[in-house]
Design an enzyme around this catalytic site. Structure first.
Site, PDB file in Angstrom:
ATOM      1  N   GLY A  35     -14.893   5.333   4.590  1.00 49.05           N
ATOM      2  CA  GLY A  35     -13.883   4.347   4.907  1.00 49.05           C
ATOM      3  C   GLY A  35     -12.589   4.545   5.230  1.00 49.05           C
ATOM      4  O   GLY A  35     -11.844   4.164   6.058  1.00 49.05           O
ATOM      5  N   ARG A  36     -11.876   5.403   4.600  1.00 45.88           N
ATOM      6  CA  ARG A  36     -10.608   5.884   4.814  1.00 45.88           C
ATOM      7  C   ARG A  36     -10.359   6.790   5.912  1.00 45.88           C
ATOM      8  O   ARG A  36      -9.382   7.286   6.185  1.00 45.88           O
ATOM      9  CB  ARG A  36     -10.042   6.391   3.530  1.00 45.88           C
ATOM     10  CG  ARG A  36     -10.595   7.652   2.709  1.00 45.88           C
ATOM     11  CD  ARG A  36     -10.334   8.051   1.408  1.00 45.88           C
ATOM     12  NE  ARG A  36     -10.922   8.906   0.751  1.00 45.88           N
ATOM     13  CZ  ARG A  36     -11.968   8.687   0.132  1.00 45.88           C
ATOM     14  NH1 ARG A  36     -12.544   7.491   0.026  1.00 45.88           N
ATOM     15  NH2 ARG A  36     -12.916   9.528  -0.793  1.00 45.88           N
ATOM     16  N   HIS A  46      18.740   2.867   1.731  1.00 47.60           N
ATOM     17  CA  HIS A  46      19.542   1.715   1.109  1.00 47.60           C
ATOM     18  C   HIS A  46      18.797   1.167  -0.030  1.00 47.60           C
ATOM     19  O   HIS A  46      18.947  -0.010  -0.521  1.00 47.60           O
ATOM     20  CB  HIS A  46      19.884   0.443   2.139  1.00 47.60           C
ATOM     21  CG  HIS A  46      20.754   1.296   3.392  1.00 47.60           C
ATOM     22  ND1 HIS A  46      22.199   1.031   3.214  1.00 47.60           N
ATOM     23  CD2 HIS A  46      20.437   1.900   4.395  1.00 47.60           C
ATOM     24  CE1 HIS A  46      22.834   1.654   4.285  1.00 47.60           C
ATOM     25  NE2 HIS A  46      21.761   2.047   5.151  1.00 47.60           N
ATOM     26  N   GLU A  78     -13.786  -9.207  -1.525  1.00 49.52           N
ATOM     27  CA  GLU A  78     -12.462  -9.501  -1.090  1.00 49.52           C
ATOM     28  C   GLU A  78     -12.761 -10.037   0.466  1.00 49.52           C
ATOM     29  O   GLU A  78     -12.290 -11.127   0.852  1.00 49.52           O
ATOM     30  CB  GLU A  78     -11.454  -8.709  -1.045  1.00 49.52           C
ATOM     31  CG  GLU A  78     -10.824  -8.276  -2.705  1.00 49.52           C
ATOM     32  CD  GLU A  78     -11.733  -7.060  -3.154  1.00 49.52           C
ATOM     33  OE1 GLU A  78     -11.125  -6.505  -3.941  1.00 49.52           O
ATOM     34  OE2 GLU A  78     -12.634  -6.704  -2.699  1.00 49.52           O
ATOM     35  N   LYS A  90     -14.367  -3.115 -10.569  1.00 45.61           N
ATOM     36  CA  LYS A  90     -14.968  -4.199  -9.793  1.00 45.61           C
ATOM     37  C   LYS A  90     -16.190  -4.776 -10.993  1.00 45.61           C
ATOM     38  O   LYS A  90     -16.284  -5.611 -10.565  1.00 45.61           O
ATOM     39  CB  LYS A  90     -15.621  -3.498  -8.676  1.00 45.61           C
ATOM     40  CG  LYS A  90     -14.373  -3.153  -7.548  1.00 45.61           C
ATOM     41  CD  LYS A  90     -15.056  -2.604  -6.472  1.00 45.61           C
ATOM     42  CE  LYS A  90     -14.268  -2.185  -5.296  1.00 45.61           C
ATOM     43  NZ  LYS A  90     -14.791  -1.695  -3.867  1.00 45.61           N
ATOM     44  N   LYS A 137     -18.596  -2.142   5.817  1.00 43.04           N
ATOM     45  CA  LYS A 137     -19.715  -1.330   6.106  1.00 43.04           C
ATOM     46  C   LYS A 137     -20.858  -1.854   5.337  1.00 43.04           C
ATOM     47  O   LYS A 137     -21.833  -1.861   5.954  1.00 43.04           O
ATOM     48  CB  LYS A 137     -19.292   0.115   5.476  1.00 43.04           C
ATOM     49  CG  LYS A 137     -20.354   1.324   6.041  1.00 43.04           C
ATOM     50  CD  LYS A 137     -19.673   2.636   5.627  1.00 43.04           C
ATOM     51  CE  LYS A 137     -20.271   3.819   6.255  1.00 43.04           C
ATOM     52  NZ  LYS A 137     -20.045   4.940   5.857  1.00 43.04           N
ATOM     53  N   GLU A 176      -7.128   8.302  -3.257  1.00 39.20           N
ATOM     54  CA  GLU A 176      -8.890   7.944  -3.264  1.00 39.20           C
ATOM     55  C   GLU A 176      -9.665   9.225  -2.929  1.00 39.20           C
ATOM     56  O   GLU A 176     -10.607   9.373  -3.540  1.00 39.20           O
ATOM     57  CB  GLU A 176      -9.019   6.683  -2.131  1.00 39.20           C
ATOM     58  CG  GLU A 176     -10.508   6.178  -2.718  1.00 39.20           C
ATOM     59  CD  GLU A 176     -10.604   4.680  -1.704  1.00 39.20           C
ATOM     60  OE1 GLU A 176     -10.534   3.879  -2.463  1.00 39.20           O
ATOM     61  OE2 GLU A 176     -11.114   4.942  -0.660  1.00 39.20           O
TER      62      GLU A 176
END
Length: 553
Positions: free
Chosen positions: A278-279, A394, A223, A520, A217, A363
């Site tokens: 964002g999420r 399992h 990253e 950050k 955005k 978040e």
């Protein structure tokens, strides 16, 4: 207060006091006793969502009967929702008011799927993105060599990765690149700045047919930009220094100038509104990879979300799925002291659902500061984890059966192909796990199970304690006919609204994420060599990293 009105912490409300007393009343009472005491429990604690255009068609069912609560607790949970003015919150939420009060903006992602009007027209028009996706699917876009683009690699992280990755895994055709004689666009995702993820995808890629979508955005996510730069260098190494690399890039970003400076063509930069976090952004231009992967079914995805929006906005709390899901989760976290929730999707296509839900819940509601700036007096968001069934059975289910931790469970169960015996096994296992984790197995049942193996009495007595399962692991089972775009849209919107319900009642802002910036900032300081303000351990680790780098050179 940023126009949020007067605020009373929920712990100071009468319903909260009543719920605390209920928690003491139920302490030590097994879930099986709740069933024994109420023959109508399943009917009373199951909600069904029917198709509004065909009431004979069930779209989604949520069975809350295996949760550790009863009618009196449900009534007081709903009373708590009223006392915290949740009705007002839902109205203001859908009306586009700035409920993200710290950043003074709306959280109106529902507008991207038609569930509410947009707060403003800015960034809500997806026609350019849709045209681009259509051209890409139809083979109308070429790379710098003239070869048709048939491979999209999304470079993003967090909300720019988890939502579209989950949806593509759930909905993309699993049969390969050519279906019905039509060549599909291969869609991959790269989020980790660890070079291995990008290298793994590029190892099987043809540079001439790749399109990288840089999803950020702000266009300054470290990253994502590092991966974008690595992708650009890789393209140049494969296609030559004179290649038009702009033919191999697009962006989803509001930072048009920064994207252009990187080398992305202006008509390939697709914005998204500031009021879409964002999420919550898979419904927006961030969903470009999903639109490319599934085409017209993307509209079914939006419709599914919109139907859940309408249900959340209009249904009374007594029949409201997101409200119940939120209230039960709040009950578990704030009153029963359950510190984690396991998301257990019984569908390979939903294998990334726990990761998506981790970000959505942790978040959004992993906070302790209330609207008035004070600190909460109760636990808020639990730890969210999980994995796909039957694989988890399992692996970590052993702890659920015989460990010392109490864990709340969400079983997500699409029924799927009625004629495939493997699908029947999958669904039967989901139902059985929920039952076994609730009921448990006592000493007598353990002895009976061992006796069926024709073991001698002494051996039965020796082994029986090791077969005991305490049970009482509370669970909700959400079941729907099939994993398609429509039902996935409903499912994601259901959990989005669950998060809103809990955040509103706890009195926190579910739509900011200031905490993640702290680490950050330290990372940026370390990158620039500024370690003077850090603790001795951090300084030493930074120095050791430099020593290892020198050694590796």
């Amino acid at each position: 207060m940023d126009n949020m009105g007067t605020f009373t912490p929920p712990q100071h409300l009468p319903a909260w006091t009543a719920l605390a007393a209920h928690a003491q009343r139920l302490a030590g009472q097994p879930l099986s006793a709740l069933f024994a005491n109420n023959p109508d429990r399943v009917d009373r604690l199951t909600l069904t969502l029917e198709n509004p255009t065909d009431l004979d068609q069930t779209m989604l069912v949520a069975d809350f009967s295996k949760q550790q609560f009863d009618d009196k607790i449900l009534a007081d949970l709903i009373r708590l929702a009223h006392e915290t003015r949740l009705e007002e919150g839902i109205y203001r939420f859908f009306d586009g008011e700035p409920l993200n009060f710290t950043e003074r903006r709306a959280a109106a992602h529902m507008a991207m799927r038609g569930g509410s009007p947009p707060p403003s027209g800015s960034g809500s028009d997806t026609r350019a993105m849709r045209t681009f996706a259509f051209d890409l699917r139809e083979g109308l876009l070429a790379g710098s060599t003239g070869k048709t683009i048939r491979h999209l690699i999304n470079l993003g992280i967090g909300g720019s990765d988890l939502g579209p990755r989950l949806a593509v895994e759930a909905l993309a055709d699993p049969r390969g690149n050519i279906v019905g004689g039509v060549e599909l666009v291969q869609v991959d995702f790269v989020a980790n700045v660890d070079p291995r993820e990008l290298d793994t995808v590029l190892a099987r890629a043809d540079a001439a047919t790749i399109l990288f979508v840089v999803s950020s955005k702000s266009f300054n996510t470290p990253e994502t930009l590092a991966n974008a730069e690595a992708a650009r260098q890789w393209l140049r190494s494969k296609l030559g220094d004179d290649a038009d690399l702009g033919a191999h890039f697009a962006a989803v970003s509001n930072a048009l100038e920064a994207a252009i400076a990187f080398g992305i063509r202006p008509d390939r930069v697709f914005p998204l509104p500031d009021w879409v976090g964002g999420r919550y952004s898979v419904w927006s231009a961030i969903g470009l990879p999903l639109l490319v992967a599934i085409g017209g079914a993307f509209d079914d995805f939006l419709v599914g979300g919109r139907i859940m929006d309408d249900h959340f906005r209009l249904a009374p709390f007594e029949q409201n799925l997101p409200v119940w899901l939120g209230l039960v989760g709040l009950w578990n976290s704030s009153f029963l002291g359950i510190q984690s929730v396991a998301a257990l999707p019984y569908a390979h296509g939903l294998r990334s659902f726990p990761s998506w839900l981790q970000q959505l819940e942790m978040e959004s509601n992993g906070k302790r500061t209330l609207r008035d700036g004070s600190r909460t007096e109760t636990d808020t968001a639990p730890i969210v984890w999980g994995g796909a069934g039957t694989i988890g059975q399992h692996a970590f289910h052993q702890l659920l059966y015989q460990g010392t931790r109490k864990v709340a469970l969400d079983f997500i169960v699409p029924i799927g192909d009625a004629d495939d015996p493997r699908q029947r096994i999958l669904v039967d296992n989901a139902i059985a796990q929920a039952a076994a984790l609730m009921a448990g197995r006592d000493f007598d049942a353990a002895c009976a199970a061992l006796a069926r193996r024709d073991l001698p009495a002494a051996e039965i007595e020796r082994l029986a304690p090791h077969l005991i399962c305490e049970g009482n692991q509370p669970s909700t089972t959400i079941m729907f006919p099939q994993l398609d775009a429509f039902h996935l849209g409903m499912l994601l919107a259901l959990y989005e609204h669950k998060v809103f319900v809990q955040g509103w009642i706890w009195g926190i802002n579910s739509f900011d994420q200031y905490g993640v910036e702290h680490g950050k900032e330290i990372a940026r300081a370390l990158a620039s060599g500024k370690t003077g303000e850090q603790d001795a351990s951090t300084v030493q680790l930074a120095q050791l990293a430099e020593e290892f780098r020198r050694y590796m050179r």
